[in-house]
Write an enzyme that holds these catalytic residues in place. Sequence first.
Site, PDB file in Angstrom:
ATOM      1  N   ALA A   1      -1.482   1.203  -0.136  1.00 45.58           N
ATOM      2  CA  ALA A   1      -2.129   0.918   1.238  1.00 45.58           C
ATOM      3  C   ALA A   1      -1.297   0.773   2.157  1.00 45.58           C
ATOM      4  CB  ALA A   1      -2.773  -0.439   0.768  1.00 45.58           C
TER       5      ALA A   1
ATOM      6  N   ALA B   1       9.272   3.808   1.336  1.00 40.01           N
ATOM      7  CA  ALA B   1       8.192   4.528   0.343  1.00 40.01           C
ATOM      8  C   ALA B   1       6.880   4.106   0.623  1.00 40.01           C
ATOM      9  CB  ALA B   1       8.645   4.240  -1.122  1.00 40.01           C
ATOM     10  N   SER B   2       6.608   2.706   0.807  1.00 41.18           N
ATOM     11  CA  SER B   2       5.461   2.375   0.828  1.00 41.18           C
ATOM     12  C   SER B   2       4.493   3.010   2.322  1.00 41.18           C
ATOM     13  CB  SER B   2       5.209   0.555   0.899  1.00 41.18           C
ATOM     14  OG  SER B   2       4.331   0.096   1.752  1.00 41.18           O
TER      15      SER B   2
ATOM     16  N   GLU C   1      12.525 -14.373  -0.626  1.00 42.65           N
ATOM     17  CA  GLU C   1      12.012 -13.310  -1.306  1.00 42.65           C
ATOM     18  C   GLU C   1      12.360 -13.258  -2.786  1.00 42.65           C
ATOM     19  OE1 GLU C   1      10.012 -10.043  -0.101  1.00 42.65           O
ATOM     20  OE2 GLU C   1       9.429 -11.613   1.702  1.00 42.65           O
TER      21      GLU C   1
ATOM     22  N   HIS D   1      15.222  -5.208   0.800  1.00 40.70           N
ATOM     23  CA  HIS D   1      15.911  -6.506   0.033  1.00 40.70           C
ATOM     24  C   HIS D   1      17.122  -6.092  -0.407  1.00 40.70           C
ATOM     25  CE1 HIS D   1      11.527  -7.276  -1.693  1.00 40.70           C
ATOM     26  NE2 HIS D   1      12.042  -8.263  -0.761  1.00 40.70           N
TER      27      HIS D   1
ATOM     28  N   ASN E   1       5.902   3.018  -4.308  1.00 39.50           N
ATOM     29  CA  ASN E   1       5.646   1.623  -3.375  1.00 39.50           C
ATOM     30  C   ASN E   1       6.815   0.989  -3.029  1.00 39.50           C
ATOM     31  OD1 ASN E   1       3.233   0.993  -2.066  1.00 39.50           O
ATOM     32  ND2 ASN E   1       2.565   0.135  -3.874  1.00 39.50           N
TER      33      ASN E   1
ATOM     34  N   CYS F   1      13.476  -4.149  -9.328  1.00 39.83           N
ATOM     35  CA  CYS F   1      12.612  -5.014  -8.784  1.00 39.83           C
ATOM     36  C   CYS F   1      11.456  -5.315  -9.804  1.00 39.83           C
ATOM     37  CB  CYS F   1      11.622  -3.971  -7.784  1.00 39.83           C
ATOM     38  SG  CYS F   1      12.537  -3.172  -6.358  1.00 39.83           S
TER      39      CYS F   1
HETATM   40  O1  SUG Z   1       7.708  -6.017  -1.161  1.00 43.14           O
HETATM   41  N1  SUG Z   1       6.025  -3.018  -2.212  1.00 43.14           N
HETATM   42  C1  SUG Z   1       7.191  -4.168  -2.563  1.00 43.14           C
HETATM   43  C2  SUG Z   1       8.085  -3.673  -3.294  1.00 43.14           C
HETATM   44  C3  SUG Z   1       9.132  -4.912  -3.858  1.00 43.14           C
HETATM   45  C4  SUG Z   1      10.405  -4.212  -4.373  1.00 43.14           C
HETATM   46  N2  SUG Z   1      10.977  -5.365  -4.944  1.00 43.14           N
HETATM   47  C5  SUG Z   1      12.429  -5.499  -4.698  1.00 43.14           C
HETATM   48  N3  SUG Z   1      13.398  -4.877  -4.112  1.00 43.14           N
HETATM   49  N4  SUG Z   1      12.896  -6.309  -5.451  1.00 43.14           N
HETATM   50  C6  SUG Z   1       7.644  -4.795  -1.066  1.00 43.14           C
HETATM   51  O2  SUG Z   1       7.672  -4.068  -0.084  1.00 43.14           O
HETATM   52  C7  SUG Z   1       4.428  -2.232  -1.184  1.00 43.14           C
HETATM   53  C8  SUG Z   1       2.570  -2.402  -1.359  1.00 43.14           C
HETATM   54  C9  SUG Z   1       1.666  -1.459  -0.510  1.00 43.14           C
HETATM   55  O3  SUG Z   1       2.276  -1.022   0.294  1.00 43.14           O
HETATM   56  O4  SUG Z   1       0.657  -1.229  -0.769  1.00 43.14           O
HETATM   57  C10 SUG Z   1       5.107  -3.537  -1.669  1.00 43.14           C
HETATM   58  O5  SUG Z   1       4.473  -4.395  -1.409  1.00 43.14           O
END
Ligand code: SUG
Length: 417
Positions: free
Chosen positions: A18, A26-27, A162, A230, A342, A348
Amino acid sequence: MLTEINFDGLIGPSHNYAGLSLGNLASARNAGETAFPRAAALQGLAKMQANLALGLPQGLLLPHDRPDDAWLASLATDNATAEPRLRAAAWSASAMWAANAATVSPAPDTADGRCHLSVANLVTMPHRSHEWPQTLRQLRVAFADETQFMVHGPVPPPFGDEGAANHMRLCPKHGEAGLEIFVYGESSGPFPARQHRQASEAISRRHGLDPARTLFVRQSDEAIAAGAFHNDVVAVANETVLFAHEQAFADRERAHEQIMSRAPWAQIIEVPAQAVSLADAIRSYLFNAQLVSLPNGDGMALVLPTEARNTPRVWNWLETMIAGNGPIRRLIPVDVRQSMANGGGPACLRLRVVCDPASVDPRFLLDGDKIDRLSALVDIFWPEAIHPDDLTSTTFMTQIRTARAELLAALDLAELG
Ligand code: SUG
């Protein structure tokens, strides 16, 4: 006997793209694409099975109830009428990224000799800000033994936290006292800094850490601007090794000097920007690897995403490192592409807890047979594909809730329903 256990978040049946995370490239890139929850969860389970086969203990954290009706209700709306971004936030399967579940200080580091866990508030991103109550419930069941564990609630807003994704630990051996390094951001660039120094300091106080063995290091603004939302996108630590990009920290020399003066037995393996740019590091997620100590004194291995192997400059650098005589001896690529799309790599997906496995509720621990059984369950109950337009579908909603109920029943964890 204190051991490191990786608790992986099982990728939930509502996994979808989303585009909810500003600063997570990437998201944003995959926003609106079709996601494949069944394949996603099977990829995660295959990674757990492979790590178990390396001789590493493996645990599990569970997907949350989605959509989060209680959260929508607290905003005086519901799934049918919520505006699309709010609805997507309520459906997010983001609890899969267990590195953001909590910050963990193992018993040898704390004043009361217990392992402390602080659930992360994740306040910066709306879709993640409502994770903590369900995460906390699970942690309180999994780590219920109060002689061994202390599970804390979240640090209050507005201080963003986080979890373990911004926390590293160096130690001679997992079961010995170590240096805990909290990495915070202060970006004034295009993307938010999600970890606030005040939150990290509060966690170090409530965990009862010794200030002489605690460091607060500022993440570089360039790293955040390049998409390292992160710290675990640009650095990872395990026992005596810190593996980091040259541009991970705001004041590199000072950070290295502080680390080495407090942990003279440690070694920093740095990847120069000239060999691997920040952009390539973030695209390939080479640092979002699980850096693990192999049993039987076989040195360390990096469990990396296949994207690292597919990025020639990254792979060449890694192969040259392995050819040397360093502590990292093996490269193990794993396919977690559904999560990677994502912005979530192998590191992660897991929360590391150093503890005595006998003190953990066994329902959260895995063996090979249990992973096979869970894979069979996912095969039956997880939706094959989800597009963001599907989030209004009551059929999907029922399917996702049924899938989770089946999982809880299979794990004998109906109390989390
Ligand atoms: O918080 N992606 C997560 C990825 C978390 C990765 N975790 C670590 N690096 N430890 C974030 O950005 C994407 C959800 C979306 O776009 O639908 C998302 O939440």
